[in-house]
Design a protein around this motif. Structure first.
Motif, PDB file in Angstrom:
ATOM      1  N   ARG A  38       9.014   5.395  -7.016  1.00 17.49           N
ATOM      2  CA  ARG A  38       8.711   5.867  -8.351  1.00 17.49           C
ATOM      3  C   ARG A  38       9.852   7.129  -8.813  1.00 17.49           C
ATOM      4  O   ARG A  38      10.239   7.261  -9.647  1.00 17.49           O
ATOM      5  CB  ARG A  38       7.247   6.590  -8.297  1.00 17.49           C
ATOM      6  CG  ARG A  38       6.256   5.561  -8.622  1.00 17.49           C
ATOM      7  CD  ARG A  38       4.981   6.226  -8.777  1.00 17.49           C
ATOM      8  NE  ARG A  38       4.380   7.018  -7.486  1.00 17.49           N
ATOM      9  CZ  ARG A  38       3.693   6.325  -6.494  1.00 17.49           C
ATOM     10  NH1 ARG A  38       3.577   5.172  -6.753  1.00 17.49           N
ATOM     11  NH2 ARG A  38       3.218   7.158  -5.630  1.00 17.49           N
ATOM     12  N   ASP A 111       3.487   4.727 -13.262  1.00 16.19           N
ATOM     13  CA  ASP A 111       2.651   3.472 -12.585  1.00 16.19           C
ATOM     14  C   ASP A 111       3.016   3.423 -11.554  1.00 16.19           C
ATOM     15  O   ASP A 111       4.049   3.587 -10.929  1.00 16.19           O
ATOM     16  CB  ASP A 111       3.393   2.162 -13.283  1.00 16.19           C
ATOM     17  CG  ASP A 111       3.011   2.097 -14.978  1.00 16.19           C
ATOM     18  OD1 ASP A 111       2.034   2.786 -15.137  1.00 16.19           O
ATOM     19  OD2 ASP A 111       3.607   1.081 -15.369  1.00 16.19           O
ATOM     20  N   SER A 112       2.083   2.828 -10.623  1.00 11.30           N
ATOM     21  CA  SER A 112       2.275   2.802  -9.100  1.00 11.30           C
ATOM     22  C   SER A 112       3.183   1.679  -8.801  1.00 11.30           C
ATOM     23  O   SER A 112       3.447   0.528  -9.556  1.00 11.30           O
ATOM     24  CB  SER A 112       0.886   2.425  -8.732  1.00 11.30           C
ATOM     25  OG  SER A 112       0.434   1.205  -8.888  1.00 11.30           O
ATOM     26  N   TYR A 113       3.630   1.568  -7.632  1.00  8.82           N
ATOM     27  CA  TYR A 113       4.544   0.621  -7.185  1.00  8.82           C
ATOM     28  C   TYR A 113       3.863  -0.662  -7.131  1.00  8.82           C
ATOM     29  O   TYR A 113       4.420  -1.592  -7.768  1.00  8.82           O
ATOM     30  CB  TYR A 113       5.206   0.993  -5.691  1.00  8.82           C
ATOM     31  CG  TYR A 113       6.013   0.139  -5.112  1.00  8.82           C
ATOM     32  CD1 TYR A 113       7.189   0.010  -5.756  1.00  8.82           C
ATOM     33  CD2 TYR A 113       5.802  -0.787  -3.961  1.00  8.82           C
ATOM     34  CE1 TYR A 113       8.252  -0.872  -5.215  1.00  8.82           C
ATOM     35  CE2 TYR A 113       6.846  -1.712  -3.442  1.00  8.82           C
ATOM     36  CZ  TYR A 113       7.697  -1.812  -4.014  1.00  8.82           C
ATOM     37  OH  TYR A 113       8.525  -2.701  -3.609  1.00  8.82           O
ATOM     38  N   GLU A 114       2.624  -0.573  -6.689  1.00 11.75           N
ATOM     39  CA  GLU A 114       1.766  -1.725  -6.579  1.00 11.75           C
ATOM     40  C   GLU A 114       1.523  -2.377  -7.989  1.00 11.75           C
ATOM     41  O   GLU A 114       1.698  -3.584  -8.190  1.00 11.75           O
ATOM     42  CB  GLU A 114       0.329  -1.563  -6.007  1.00 11.75           C
ATOM     43  CG  GLU A 114       0.471  -1.200  -4.666  1.00 11.75           C
ATOM     44  CD  GLU A 114       0.725   0.189  -4.207  1.00 11.75           C
ATOM     45  OE1 GLU A 114       0.991   1.221  -5.353  1.00 11.75           O
ATOM     46  OE2 GLU A 114       0.826   0.656  -3.202  1.00 11.75           O
ATOM     47  N   GLN A 115       1.245  -1.596  -9.179  1.00  6.87           N
ATOM     48  CA  GLN A 115       1.212  -2.050 -10.508  1.00  6.87           C
ATOM     49  C   GLN A 115       2.542  -2.639 -10.975  1.00  6.87           C
ATOM     50  O   GLN A 115       2.542  -3.904 -11.534  1.00  6.87           O
ATOM     51  CB  GLN A 115       0.881  -0.818 -11.534  1.00  6.87           C
ATOM     52  CG  GLN A 115       0.594  -1.339 -12.759  1.00  6.87           C
ATOM     53  CD  GLN A 115      -0.633  -2.139 -13.041  1.00  6.87           C
ATOM     54  OE1 GLN A 115      -1.488  -2.054 -12.412  1.00  6.87           O
ATOM     55  NE2 GLN A 115      -0.370  -3.080 -13.889  1.00  6.87           N
ATOM     56  N   VAL A 116       3.844  -2.280 -10.674  1.00  4.30           N
ATOM     57  CA  VAL A 116       5.102  -2.881 -11.059  1.00  4.30           C
ATOM     58  C   VAL A 116       5.104  -4.249 -10.348  1.00  4.30           C
ATOM     59  O   VAL A 116       5.621  -5.152 -10.973  1.00  4.30           O
ATOM     60  CB  VAL A 116       6.166  -1.865 -10.566  1.00  4.30           C
ATOM     61  CG1 VAL A 116       7.337  -2.561 -10.748  1.00  4.30           C
ATOM     62  CG2 VAL A 116       6.112  -0.540 -11.457  1.00  4.30           C
ATOM     63  N   ILE A 118       2.571  -6.292  -9.373  1.00  4.82           N
ATOM     64  CA  ILE A 118       1.718  -7.149 -10.093  1.00  4.82           C
ATOM     65  C   ILE A 118       2.044  -7.724 -11.258  1.00  4.82           C
ATOM     66  O   ILE A 118       2.276  -8.808 -11.496  1.00  4.82           O
ATOM     67  CB  ILE A 118       0.520  -6.460 -10.210  1.00  4.82           C
ATOM     68  CG1 ILE A 118      -0.468  -6.054  -8.971  1.00  4.82           C
ATOM     69  CG2 ILE A 118      -0.509  -6.935 -11.305  1.00  4.82           C
ATOM     70  CD1 ILE A 118      -1.592  -5.234  -8.935  1.00  4.82           C
ATOM     71  N   GLU A 119       2.846  -6.513 -12.273  1.00  2.00           N
ATOM     72  CA  GLU A 119       3.258  -7.079 -13.523  1.00  2.00           C
ATOM     73  C   GLU A 119       4.428  -8.096 -13.252  1.00  2.00           C
ATOM     74  O   GLU A 119       4.848  -9.041 -13.948  1.00  2.00           O
ATOM     75  CB  GLU A 119       3.808  -5.919 -14.133  1.00  2.00           C
ATOM     76  CG  GLU A 119       2.896  -5.074 -14.700  1.00  2.00           C
ATOM     77  CD  GLU A 119       3.195  -3.600 -15.293  1.00  2.00           C
ATOM     78  OE1 GLU A 119       4.409  -3.362 -15.339  1.00  2.00           O
ATOM     79  OE2 GLU A 119       2.312  -2.928 -15.857  1.00  2.00           O
TER      80      GLU A 119
END
Length: 193
Positions: A38, A111-116, A118-119
């Motif tokens: 991030r 945004d979390s790394y995980e959210q990126v 997932i996107e």
């Protein structure tokens, strides 16, 4: 162990890592990689460059662990190392002017790394769905879409390349897009309902 370590916990974890403990190395990665990503993305808005530099940093740490100095604040140590690596790499590759301040063009990104991830996976899945359905179209419709949308030819240029009338190109694009819209409303044969 959480990311809010006391100075003595920082020292203990860092020293265990420097002595070759693979569990300590894994803990370093688990505790700090997402935050480092991030931070790096806020510095340089280039996901691939940030990911590459982050992986290179952890590889460098692993390969040189016995030669690293001590620290009572791992986060500070890693942030400084990542920033230096990012700025050097971006400057060398021409993505950053050497006298440009890196935060000038960056808004804070939370945004979390995980959210990126997932996107990115959703976007990749969507691309596969569209590609699957494109390949279901008749040959002429695929060719027209390829020339018009992927190679940005005009309708007139596409008609000349394919040796058809411009009306045929318009009709083929229209039918292909209607067919794709219909396909995209249906589940894929290999997807669960």
């Amino acid at each position: 162990m959480n990311a809010r370590l006391s100075p003595s916990e920082h020292i203990a974890l860092w020293n265990s890592f420097r002595q070759g403990d693979p569990v300590a190395f894994a803990q370093l990665y688990d505790l700090f990689a997402a935050d480092l990503y991030r931070y790096g993305y806020n510095l340089i808005r280039n996901k691939q460059l940030v990911e590459d530099c982050l992986h290179e940093l952890f590889l460098h740490l692993h390969e040189n662990k016995a030669r690293l100095g001590g620290t009572d604040n791992i986060r500070f140590y890693l942030y400084r190392a990542l920033r230096r690596r990012l700025v050097d790499t971006a400057t060398r590759s021409g993505k950053l002017n050497s006298n440009e301040y890196v935060f000038d063009n960056a808004g804070l990104w939370i945004d979390s790394y995980e959210q990126v991830l997932i996107e990115e996976q959703v976007a990749e899945q969507q691309k596969l769905v569209v590609l699957y359905h494109l390949n279901q179209l008749p040959r002429r419709q695929k060719e027209v879409l390829y020339l018009v949308y992927m190679n940005e030819l005009t309708y007139q240029q596409t008609a000349e390349v394919m040796d058809v009338t411009i009306k045929t190109v318009y009709n083929s694009v229209n039918v292909a897009l209607q067919t794709l819209r219909a396909y995209l409303c249906e589940p894929l044969p290999f997807q669960k309902s």
